[in-house]
Design an enzyme around this catalytic site. Structure first.
Site, PDB file in Angstrom:
ATOM      1  N   GLU A 135       0.871  -1.178   0.000  1.00  0.00           N
ATOM      2  CA  GLU A 135       0.000   0.000   0.000  1.00  0.00           C
ATOM      3  C   GLU A 135       0.910   1.231   0.000  1.00  0.00           C
ATOM      4  O   GLU A 135       1.703   1.422   0.928  1.00  0.00           O
ATOM      5  CB  GLU A 135      -0.927   0.024   1.224  1.00  0.00           C
ATOM      6  CG  GLU A 135      -1.864   1.228   1.191  1.00  0.00           C
ATOM      7  CD  GLU A 135      -2.746   1.412   2.426  1.00  0.00           C
ATOM      8  OE1 GLU A 135      -3.599   2.312   2.402  1.00  0.00           O
ATOM      9  OE2 GLU A 135      -2.560   0.681   3.417  1.00  0.00           O
ATOM     10  N   ASP A 174       5.004   4.593   3.772  1.00  0.00           N
ATOM     11  CA  ASP A 174       4.757   6.047   3.829  1.00  0.00           C
ATOM     12  C   ASP A 174       6.060   6.735   4.208  1.00  0.00           C
ATOM     13  O   ASP A 174       6.883   6.170   4.926  1.00  0.00           O
ATOM     14  CB  ASP A 174       3.662   6.376   4.850  1.00  0.00           C
ATOM     15  CG  ASP A 174       2.972   7.686   4.535  1.00  0.00           C
ATOM     16  OD1 ASP A 174       1.781   7.661   4.136  1.00  0.00           O
ATOM     17  OD2 ASP A 174       3.612   8.762   4.691  1.00  0.00           O
ATOM     18  N   ASP A 187      -1.986  12.187  -2.739  1.00  0.00           N
ATOM     19  CA  ASP A 187      -2.106  13.625  -3.006  1.00  0.00           C
ATOM     20  C   ASP A 187      -2.241  13.784  -4.524  1.00  0.00           C
ATOM     21  O   ASP A 187      -1.449  13.218  -5.274  1.00  0.00           O
ATOM     22  CB  ASP A 187      -0.852  14.351  -2.499  1.00  0.00           C
ATOM     23  CG  ASP A 187      -0.627  14.073  -1.012  1.00  0.00           C
ATOM     24  OD1 ASP A 187      -1.562  14.294  -0.235  1.00  0.00           O
ATOM     25  OD2 ASP A 187       0.468  13.592  -0.648  1.00  0.00           O
ATOM     26  N   ASP A 208     -10.602  10.154  -4.774  1.00  0.00           N
ATOM     27  CA  ASP A 208     -11.830  10.950  -4.855  1.00  0.00           C
ATOM     28  C   ASP A 208     -11.666  12.006  -5.943  1.00  0.00           C
ATOM     29  O   ASP A 208     -12.603  12.727  -6.251  1.00  0.00           O
ATOM     30  CB  ASP A 208     -12.052  11.684  -3.525  1.00  0.00           C
ATOM     31  CG  ASP A 208     -10.888  12.635  -3.246  1.00  0.00           C
ATOM     32  OD1 ASP A 208      -9.750  12.135  -3.136  1.00  0.00           O
ATOM     33  OD2 ASP A 208     -11.102  13.854  -3.197  1.00  0.00           O
TER      34      ASP A 208
HETATM   35  C1  LIG Z   1      -3.709  11.936   1.454  1.00  0.00           C
HETATM   36  S1  LIG Z   1      -2.747  10.837   2.417  1.00  0.00           S
HETATM   37  C2  LIG Z   1      -3.652   9.302   2.271  1.00  0.00           C
HETATM   38  C3  LIG Z   1      -3.372   8.363   3.418  1.00  0.00           C
HETATM   39  C4  LIG Z   1      -4.096   6.999   3.340  1.00  0.00           C
HETATM   40  N1  LIG Z   1      -3.716   6.276   2.159  1.00  0.00           N
HETATM   41  C5  LIG Z   1      -5.594   7.139   3.397  1.00  0.00           C
HETATM   42  O1  LIG Z   1      -6.254   6.937   2.372  1.00  0.00           O
HETATM   43  O2  LIG Z   1      -6.120   7.417   4.501  1.00  0.00           O
HETATM   44  C6  LIG Z   1      -1.348  10.593   1.353  1.00  0.00           C
HETATM   45  C7  LIG Z   1      -0.159   9.902   2.038  1.00  0.00           C
HETATM   46  O3  LIG Z   1       0.849   9.646   1.063  1.00  0.00           O
HETATM   47  C8  LIG Z   1       2.125   9.888   1.630  1.00  0.00           C
HETATM   48  N2  LIG Z   1       3.030  10.186   0.511  1.00  0.00           N
HETATM   49  C9  LIG Z   1       2.864  11.143  -0.444  1.00  0.00           C
HETATM   50  N3  LIG Z   1       3.869  11.102  -1.336  1.00  0.00           N
HETATM   51  C10 LIG Z   1       4.703  10.108  -0.943  1.00  0.00           C
HETATM   52  C11 LIG Z   1       5.924   9.579  -1.464  1.00  0.00           C
HETATM   53  N4  LIG Z   1       6.494  10.078  -2.563  1.00  0.00           N
HETATM   54  N5  LIG Z   1       6.508   8.549  -0.801  1.00  0.00           N
HETATM   55  C12 LIG Z   1       5.938   8.043   0.315  1.00  0.00           C
HETATM   56  N6  LIG Z   1       4.781   8.497   0.853  1.00  0.00           N
HETATM   57  C13 LIG Z   1       4.161   9.512   0.229  1.00  0.00           C
HETATM   58  C14 LIG Z   1       1.901  11.037   2.600  1.00  0.00           C
HETATM   59  O4  LIG Z   1       2.882  11.079   3.610  1.00  0.00           O
HETATM   60  C15 LIG Z   1       0.495  10.719   3.142  1.00  0.00           C
HETATM   61  O5  LIG Z   1       0.548   9.953   4.324  1.00  0.00           O
END
Ligand SMILES: C[S@@+](CC[C@H](N)C(=O)[O-])C[C@H]1O[C@@H](n2cnc3c(N)ncnc32)[C@H](O)[C@@H]1O
Length: 213
Positions: free
Chosen positions: A43, A68, A117, A153
């Site tokens: 994931e 993450d 994101d 979304d």
């Molecule tokens: C919007 S959150 C979604 C968290 C979870 N998947 C959820 O749906 O509840 C996006 C996550 O992606 C991680 N993230 C973004 N870019 C990343 C990267 N290049 N490498 C590792 N983690 C990343 C961020 O730290 C964050 O925790």
């Protein structure tokens, strides 16, 4: 930095189910932990890792890894998995950009990208986790019939990902821009993440794309 966050960041690397990509022997550490020759399911951008944990519960004989870059989020994930005594689930503090240095070729059978994101600006398109530069990384570690799933979304990211799939002639397995209007969803597809629950509360439609590389 708030004290609670600082405590999590300093403590998390000592947990048995947490690994750090900066460890010199990270590849071997992961293989030793699972001590089997099964493929991994990942994931990406897992946050509190709802997918990793719930898939771990659904499939106790498979290997799951939530990834993450933020150690404090991995702290929460690790504690949640501990409460459920999950042994087939671990967490990795890593940037997705480094996956091909961590996982051997053909070692991953499925990737879930859960509510990444969306990076809507054109100037940051390369940061989208379905940009071709990331797909190249996934291709290196996935088995030949491996699957990538995107749950989002965000309409722009959904349309962008479909465009990348078409332009690169990839195998589109499933796409829906309103997942929960479908009645025959798999157990995995029905798992809700923290961010997903918030989007649903805001009245947003959840989209899913599954594809092969
Ligand atoms: C919007 S959150 C979604 C968290 C979870 N998947 C959820 O749906 O509840 C996006 C996550 O992606 C991680 N993230 C973004 N870019 C990343 C990267 N290049 N490498 C590792 N983690 C990343 C961020 O730290 C964050 O925790």
């Amino acid at each position: 930095m708030p004290r609670k966050k600082y405590k999590k960041i300093t403590e998390v690397r000592s947990f048995k189910n947490v690994f750090d990509y900066k460890n010199e022997n990270i590849k071997q550490e992961l293989l030793d932990y699972f001590a089997n020759d099964k493929h991994f399911t990942l994931e990406l951008g897992c946050g509190q890792a709802d997918y990793t944990i719930n898939m771990g519960l659904l499939y106790p004989h498979k290997n799951f890894i939530g990834i993450d870059r933020k150690p404090n989020r991995i702290w929460n994930a690790s504690k949640n998995a501990d409460k459920l005594k999950l042994k087939n689930v671990v967490f990795l503090i890593a940037y997705i950009e480094h996956l091909a240095d961590i996982f051997p070729g053909s070692s991953v059978e499925e990737i879930w990208i859960t509510f990444p994101d969306p990076y809507p600006r054109r100037s940051s398109m390369k940061k989208r986790l379905t940009h071709p530069r990331f797909l190249d990384i996934y291709k290196k570690i996935l088995i030949s019939d491996g699957i990538v799933n995107l749950k989002t979304d965000d309409t722009l990211l959904y349309d962008y990902t479909l465009e990348v799939i078409m332009k690169n002639n990839l195998r589109l397995l499933k796409e829906t821009n309103d997942l929960y209007s479908n009645t025959n969803l798999s157990d995995e597809e029905k798992i809700l993440t923290k961010y997903e629950k918030q989007h649903i509360e805001e009245g947003k439609k959840i989209k899913l794309i599954s594809f092969g590389l």
